[in-house]
Write an enzyme that holds these catalytic residues in place. Structure first.
Site, mmCIF file in Angstrom:
data_model
loop_
_atom_site.group_PDB
_atom_site.id
_atom_site.type_symbol
_atom_site.label_atom_id
_atom_site.label_comp_id
_atom_site.label_asym_id
_atom_site.label_seq_id
_atom_site.Cartn_x
_atom_site.Cartn_y
_atom_site.Cartn_z
ATOM 1 C CE LYS A 259 -8.695 2.652 24.840
ATOM 2 N NZ LYS A 259 -10.083 2.892 24.914
ATOM 3 N NE ARG B 57 3.232 3.865 -10.570
ATOM 4 C CZ ARG B 57 2.043 4.232 -10.750
ATOM 5 N NH1 ARG B 57 1.103 3.722 -10.033
ATOM 6 N NH2 ARG B 57 1.712 5.132 -11.769
ATOM 7 N N GLY C 158 7.652 -3.594 2.314
ATOM 8 C CA GLY C 158 7.531 -5.034 2.760
ATOM 9 C C GLY C 158 7.571 -6.276 1.770
HETATM 10 N N1 DCP Z 1 -4.233 -3.504 -1.258
HETATM 11 C C1 DCP Z 1 -5.461 -2.956 -1.014
HETATM 12 N N2 DCP Z 1 -6.145 -3.489 0.032
HETATM 13 C C2 DCP Z 1 -5.721 -4.527 0.832
HETATM 14 C C3 DCP Z 1 -4.276 -5.027 0.594
HETATM 15 C C4 DCP Z 1 -3.628 -4.253 -0.156
HETATM 16 O O1 DCP Z 1 -6.047 -1.963 -1.402
HETATM 17 N N3 DCP Z 1 -6.161 -4.995 1.996
HETATM 18 C C5 DCP Z 1 -3.602 -2.903 -2.398
HETATM 19 C C6 DCP Z 1 -3.034 -1.560 -1.726
HETATM 20 C C7 DCP Z 1 -1.616 -1.671 -1.410
HETATM 21 C C8 DCP Z 1 -1.187 -2.684 -2.607
HETATM 22 O O2 DCP Z 1 -2.401 -3.525 -2.760
HETATM 23 O O3 DCP Z 1 -0.716 -0.675 -1.301
HETATM 24 C C9 DCP Z 1 0.094 -3.597 -2.294
HETATM 25 O O4 DCP Z 1 -0.343 -4.319 -1.011
HETATM 26 P P1 DCP Z 1 0.809 -4.425 -0.054
HETATM 27 O O5 DCP Z 1 0.098 -5.327 1.196
HETATM 28 O O6 DCP Z 1 2.000 -5.019 -0.748
HETATM 29 O O7 DCP Z 1 1.015 -2.850 0.479
HETATM 30 P P2 DCP Z 1 2.106 -2.016 0.415
HETATM 31 O O8 DCP Z 1 2.947 -2.309 -0.836
HETATM 32 O O9 DCP Z 1 1.208 -0.709 0.417
HETATM 33 O O10 DCP Z 1 3.130 -1.916 1.797
HETATM 34 P P3 DCP Z 1 4.320 -3.004 2.157
HETATM 35 O O11 DCP Z 1 5.215 -1.992 1.900
HETATM 36 O O12 DCP Z 1 3.992 -3.118 3.710
HETATM 37 O O13 DCP Z 1 4.202 -3.922 1.126
#
Ligand code: DCP
Ligand code: CA
Length: 530
Positions: A266, A375, A382
């Site tokens: 790919k 952070r 999101g």
């Molecule tokens: N988390 C994890 N495993 C998952 C989901 C979440 O370890 N399956 C942890 C790591 C993520 C945090 O929780 O950084 C917060 O989850 P979010 O889904 O809110 O992800 P982010 O904040 O990183 O991204 P976004 O900007 O899309 O909310």
């Protein structure tokens, strides 16, 4: 967290959800492609990962075979398939059989070989007889050497590809095959792990034209619940992002960690043509586009999306008007556009301030820290994940309900999605908020209240990224430890994937102490954005 799929959904088997579609597709296939039509099998689930089992079943059905979901000793099976490390005595115990002499018991590696080579292979070398014990190692070697790399695009997930991901012990490790199975002999070379490295790359992504297309593939596979493929692509993306130069040959792609022959195909296709036929196929499939849209509704996973599609719904308006939605999905549909829009980090900071002020008014000295992508320093978020605790170790207990009530009272919280989820000593709220003023959008917010003793581990977990966390957990395994949002434990005893002894909690007063215990350098949040 932005995570929105219920665990029930994740557990619904791939073959169940797809069997109707498989049947339709199978009927359209030419006879020579139904090369498994002589099969009428039962697969003993013991020892086979759920996702892999679903995909094996799916493939057998797809290529014309029959799979019985339950074992019935009066049925005439062509083969009974067992995982390679199951022997006849164990199989007899599981199925409560006195004898298996009238059954043709064959190892899963035979089925994988047939699927890989797209033909019925001779099963005799893989057959288990009454007196025979399994000889896992020799067979594995045999299968590996007879496997061949085919360049043709395959219409269904490939179980052998999936099993590679599952058995791979190097998730989160860049080039760690040398560590496999040696954790009791020498300390892990921690510097090779993703979690030991800064995500801040000293150079730009030289393969962005490739990773952008692979990201689209990940989204598609996620919307069809093809988690293993999505994960495989994600790992390849991480590798490519770090690669110091533009990929200039198939061999170069194939030589990189987490990139096998099919992914190299790919990558090389994109490198050469700027396009990926498979992605174009996906993009021209109306069904896949609609499934993608439906899985973006908060509270709906791939299974629900598929049900909605089968019920004839094609647009978000269809769902709003005609679908039988639960409370979360109603909110998800109503606020569909707002939830898809990532907010600027400045808005996340404003939201954090509102929560902080309300929490401080209830309990002076409280800590409210936004984690997640915010952070990690991302320019857009999101959702907002606010972690709350109190340094005195007890005052956090009274905050959860009052804080939410106050924030609802002020009109800041507009909708609840999950009012209170309790895991151990932690409480989590998932909902929707809106800052006061004109032209403000609804934003997803999670509020998690934790005891101070769990704060450092919760900070690490909720700061992420998810990929960074996976790497930490795998590194823990190598060191007989475990890590989650509650605690770091040492002295964990595992037998395979199973924990035989949970281990003992290591005090972790700070994030730094977690990194130190794992023997990796401390990485500030903005360096964990893997
Ligand atoms: N988390 C994890 N495993 C998952 C989901 C979440 O370890 N399956 C942890 C790591 C993520 C945090 O929780 O950084 C917060 O989850 P979010 O889904 O809110 O992800 P982010 O904040 O990183 O991204 P976004 O900007 O899309 O909310
Ligand atoms: Ca987030």
């Amino acid at each position: 967290m932005s995570s929105k799929r219920s665990s029930n959904e994740a557990q619904i088997s791939f073959s169940e959800s797809c069997s109707k579609r498989v049947q339709l597709e199978r009927e359209k296939k030419p006879v020579e492609e139904r090369f498994l039509s002589a099969l009428n099998i039962f697969i003993l689930p013991a020892g086979i990962q759920k996702a892999r089992l679903s995909i094996l079943k799916y493939q057998v059905l797809y290529y014309g075979g029959k799979v019985q979901d339950t074992f019935d000793s009066t049925l005439n099976y062509s083969h009974v398939i067992v995982e390679d490390n199951i022997d006849i005595p164990r199989m007899k115990r599981i199925l409560k059989l006195d004898s298996v002499s009238d059954l043709r018991v064959v190892k899963t590696s035979w089925l994988s070989l047939c699927l890989r080579n797209k033909k019925m292979e001779n099963f005799e070398d893989f057959q288990l007889k009454e007196e025979e014990k399994s000889n896992l190692n020799s067979l594995h070697t045999e299968v590996k050497t007879t496997s061949c790399h085919t360049k043709q695009a395959r219409p269904v997930p490939d179980a052998t590809e999936v099993s590679d991901y599952e058995s791979s012990d190097e998730d989160g490790q860049l080039a760690g095959k040398n560590l496999h199975g040696l954790s009791h002999l020498k300390p892990p070379q921690t510097e090779k792990w993703i979690c030991a490295q800064s995500s801040k790359s000293p150079r730009p992504n030289m393969n962005k034209h490739i990773t952008d297309k692979l990201e689209e593939m990940v989204k598609t596979y996620e919307s069809t619940n093809d988690r293993w493929r999505a994960l495989g692509y994600q790992k390849a993306i991480q590798t490519l992002r770090k690669h110091p130069k533009e990929i200039s040959s198939w061999e170069e792609a194939k030589s990189l960690p987490s990139i096998g022959a099919r992914l190299a195909d790919k990558i090389w296709e994109i490198a050469q043509s700027g396009e990926l036929r498979k992605l174009k196929e996906f993009e021209s499939s109306k069904e896949l586009q609609i499934l993608k849209m439906f899985t973006n509704v908060w509270g709906a996973g791939p299974h629900t999306a598929q049900l909605w599609y089968q019920q004839g719904f094609r647009t978000i308006a269809d769902l709003e008007e005609k679908a039988n939605l639960n409370h979360q999905q109603k909110v998800g549909v109503r606020l569909y556009d707002d939830f898809l829009d990532r907010m600027p980090r400045e808005e996340a900071a404003e939201i954090e301030q509102v929560v902080k002020r309300a929490a401080e008014a209830i309990q002076p000295g409280i800590i409210a820290q936004t984690c997640g992508s915010y952070r990690r320093g991302q320019p857009t978020c999101g959702d907002v994940d606010v972690l709350i605790t109190h340094p005195d170790g007890k005052s956090h207990k009274h905050v959860f309900h009052r804080l939410l009530a106050d924030l609802k009272q002020s009109g800041f919280l507009t909708d609840d999605l999950v009012s209170a989820e309790e895991t151990g000593n932690q409480r989590k709220y998932m909902g929707v908020c809106k800052l006061p003023g004109q032209n403000r959008k609804h934003r997803r917010i999670d509020v998690i209240v934790v005891p101070y003793s769990e704060y450092a581990c919760a900070l690490v977990y909720f700061t992420g990224s998810a990929h960074f966390n996976r790497s930490l957990r795998h590194l823990c395994k190598k060191q007989n430890m475990s890590l989650n949002e509650h605690a770091l434990k040492q002295g964990v005893v595992r037998k395979g994937a199973e924990k035989i002894y949970e281990g003992t909690v290591v005090p972790t007063p700070t994030e730094e102490s977690v990194f130190k215990m794992l023997k990796i350098p401390f990485r500030p949040p903005e360096e964990r954005d893997h």
